[in-house]
Design a protein around this motif. Structure first.
Motif: not given
Length: 234
Positions: A107-116
């Motif tokens: 979840x944390x990694x995906x948050x990082x991937x979709x954040x500008x």
């Protein structure tokens, strides 16, 4: 202290031993028809995740997609992250800096991937899970690590590059002091001769950022801490 209660049908699903694909359909249709849009929705998701010992692959994808989307797109600053978001992530998904499960790390990694924009503190938190797996044998990354080895593996290289991919530019990885410190600790915990060859390339590309990141603190909290805290320890 107020008591948090799951509404129907989430309360029924929470009583099951295993979350199935059919349960996900039910939750999408009745519990979260518009997706995760409020802090109370997040509390419900965390309670469901903590209450059911076994989960299908569909749940994992639903959990990551929906909560990451809420954090990035439905809290301030929309589409990006700031230090308040990072503090919330740390409070909700770590215990003394250790990410609690492989699913929460994803979840944390995906948050990082979709954040500008991702603060260096969040990348440092994610990267520190590699150090914890190697030096202490604990954490969500340890649970997903294919080889239990006191050195950098190819999986570890891929994990590290997933964290740094958004800031890799012209062969240079410009990191914050927090990230640089974690990398130094990883180097100290491993034997250079036993590490994967690509790790040397990563370390050669790393440079300390010239100027510190601007602070983006704000007074507004993204969630009501009391019910969320209750769900986190459920």
């Amino acid at each position: 202290m107020s008591e948090f209660r799951l509404a129907f049908p989430a309360c029924v699903v929470a009583g099951k031993h295993r979350l199935t694909a059919e349960d996900i359909v039910l939750l999408r249709k009745h519990a979260f028809p518009e997706g995760i849009r409020t802090s109370q929705d997040v509390v419900a998701m965390l309670a469901l995740n903590n209450s059911c010992p076994e989960k299908c692959a569909e749940w994992n994808a639903f959990f990551v997609e929906q909560i990451a989307g809420f954090v990035v797109h439905y809290t301030y600053p929309q589409g990006s992250l700031d230090d308040v978001n990072v503090a919330w992530i740390r409070r909700m998904f770590t215990t003394d800096g250790v990410v609690n499960s492989a699913l929460e790390l994803e979840l944390i990694l995906h948050v990082m991937e979709i954040s500008a924009d991702v603060p260096g503190e969040l990348r440092a938190l994610a990267l520190d899970q590699l150090r914890l797996a190697i030096s202490d044998g604990i954490g969500g990354y340890k649970l997903s690590r294919a080889v239990d080895r006191k050195s950098i593996t190819r999986q570890d290289v891929d994990f590290t590059m997933r964290i740094f991919r958004s800031i890799l530019e012209g062969g240079v990885i410009a990191v914050s002091p927090a990230e640089h410190d974690v990398l130094r600790q990883i180097e100290q915990a491993t034997l250079p001769g036993a590490n994967h060859p690509h790790w040397t390339g990563i370390m050669a590309a790393v440079t300390l950022r010239d100027r510190p990141e601007p602070r983006r603190s704000r007074w507004l909290r993204i969630v009501d801490e009391e019910p969320v805290a209750q769900a986190a320890v459920a």
